[in-house]
Scaffold this motif. Structure first.
Motif, short mmCIF file in Angstrom:
data_model
loop_
_atom_site.label_atom_id
_atom_site.label_comp_id
_atom_site.label_asym_id
_atom_site.label_seq_id
_atom_site.Cartn_x
_atom_site.Cartn_y
_atom_site.Cartn_z
N ALA A 348 -50.52 49.70 14.09
CA ALA A 348 -49.63 48.83 14.88
C ALA A 348 -48.50 49.64 15.51
O ALA A 348 -47.60 49.07 16.13
N LEU A 350 -46.28 51.66 13.95
CA LEU A 350 -45.08 51.91 13.14
C LEU A 350 -45.10 53.31 12.57
O LEU A 350 -46.16 53.90 12.35
N SER A 411 -43.36 44.63 12.89
CA SER A 411 -43.53 45.05 14.28
C SER A 411 -42.63 44.25 15.22
O SER A 411 -42.40 44.66 16.35
#
Length: 412
Positions: A348, A350, A411
């Motif tokens: 995602a 990160l 997120s």
RNA sequence: GCGACUGUAGCUCAGCUGGUUAGAGCACCGGUUUGUGGUACCGGGGGUCGUGGGUUCGAGCCCCAUCAGUCGCCCCA
């Protein structure tokens, strides 16, 4: 300690310094892209011929600063001491002279066999742009503006002044040179030893001598600006008008000279007083005769090169990127679950830090060290409840978040 | 290529006019605290004193050489 060290004048780049350099390069790539420059990467070594004619047979770079060697096949090659000649060679080699104007940006290591000192290395990194084709003064302005913008976006312009001069075209330069030589001949007795040899090899160089005796002779010396023919005068005036139009600050500098033979007309250096003796951070100019010197067609060009090492030194440190999220699993079961979670978090986008061993204390210490903004704690209790503890590393506040919503929440 | 200065732990440095087991801070590891870091306290590992030779009863300290680094000149980014 003295044993396994890098070769003289070279160094390992990592951590803070390395990040600062990459930041400079990334910024330059971004800004130059907005000016329409395309990245070009030429080989780190070339045949000697690429350098010795264009730079000047008597220039210091050619006579004593080249890292050169013989290949097994007998070719005489040299690690590039600068990148402009290589780029122009590439333009000729690939027939890009039929696709003008050309705008090229480069970044990479250069090599010069000289005595290392503050801001000077045997392997150093340069960024640069080359705008080839146009003869118009607007091209000079475009190139200078691009350099200025890069330094501005790096936040460095307040410590830097732009010095500008013109070297005129060949006719103007020859006329000026002979008058200058005549002037210094009349005062040979007052010239420094270095300048006496410069008088033979490269008289223009006396203009930027650091010797006080030499400098005393300069105010009365003939000025380049007074010896320009109409064409050279117009060109220089147009460049200055162009810079004024953009509101870019510069100062005319009668004593600014450039080292390589291929320069003509506009010459400029961006100089700081903060780096000791090596204050030039970016330098360049026009090189209309270069392509022909290399055996190619007539092709005008302007460009500059900037020292990444020096710019990074001015910068001190690169701005920190996003703070990582530390994942802290406790127990074998949690570890397995955490590995899957970390995989998903990274997918995602990160930035995640997780260690392979250690109890909670060690792992939190580690989280602290990498300056994590938050830590995700997963133990047996949390697994059983299907949650994770999200800990704010600033104030220590913790809250529970369902495991299957964690990625989405982090997120956001 | 020339000149000046410096070389003690991973980093920054102390080490008195040569004297016996070479120190500190930071960093690192462990403990006080078996699921809670950044603070504090306690403990630990880590140094052929750049290298080689010399002087001396004895050298980190003095002498010579050498290597490396730093800064300056030349030149350049």
């Amino acid at each position: 300690m003295a044993k396994l060290q890098p070769v003289k004048g070279t160094r390992d780049l990592f951590g803070k310094e390395g990040r600062a350099q990459h930041h400079v390069i990334n910024m330059a790539a971004r800004v130059s892209r907005s000016y329409g420059y395309d990245r070009i990467d030429t080989p780190m070594f070339e045949q000697v011929e690429v350098f010795n004619r264009p730079l000047g047979e008597t220039s210091d770079v050619v006579t004593k600063e080249m890292f050169d060697f013989q290949t097994k096949g007998g070719d005489h090659v040299v690690l590039r001491p600068e990148n402009t000649a290589g780029v122009v060679r590439a333009i000729i080699s690939n027939g890009l002279t039929h696709d003008l104007p050309g705008r090229y940006f480069y970044a990479g290591p250069q090599f010069r066999y000289e005595r290392p000192q503050a801001g000077r290395y045997r392997q150093f990194t340069q960024i640069g742009v080359e705008l080839v084709g146009p003869e118009q003064p607007a091209a000079d302005v475009d190139v200078i503006a691009c350099g200025w913008q890069i330094l501005a976006d790096l936040g460095l312009t307040e410590h830097i002044t732009v010095h500008l001069n013109t070297l005129g075209d060949t006719d103007s330069r020859n006329a000026y040179r002979s008058e200058l030589v005549a002037y210094f001949q009349d005062h040979r007795d007052r010239l420094s030893e270095d300048s006496l040899t410069r008088l033979e090899k490269n008289p223009l160089r006396i203009l930027d001598s650091k010797d006080e005796g030499d400098r005393a002779l300069l105010p009365a010396a003939p000025k380049f600006v007074d010896h320009l023919n109409a064409l050279s005068q117009d060109h220089y005036a147009a460049v200055k008008a162009g810079l004024d139009n953009l509101g870019l600050p510069y100062q005319h500098d009668d004593n600014l000279v450039r080292g390589f033979d291929y320069y003509c007309h506009t010459a400029f250096e961006f100089i700081t007083t903060q780096l000791g003796a090596q204050g030039t951070v970016l330098g360049g100019g026009r090189y209309d005769g270069l392509a022909k010197l290399l055996g190619g067609p007539d092709m005008a060009g302007v460009g500059w090169a900037a020292g990444v090492d020096r710019l990074a030194m001015l910068l001190g440190s690169a701005p920190v990127d996003q703070a990582p999220i530390a994942v802290v699993p406790l127990g074998a079961e949690a570890e397995t679950r955490a590995q899957r979670l970390v995989f998903e978090m990274r997918a995602a986008g990160l930035l995640v830090d997780m260690n392979y061993s250690g109890n909670m204390k060690k792992r939190l210490t580690r989280a602290n060290k990498v300056q994590a903004a938050t830590a995700i704690i997963i133990g047996e209790d949390e697994i059983a409840a299907g949650v994770a503890l999200v800990r704010d590393m600033e104030d220590g506040a913790q809250r529970e978040v369902a495991l299957d919503q964690l990625v989405a929440e982090l997120s956001a």
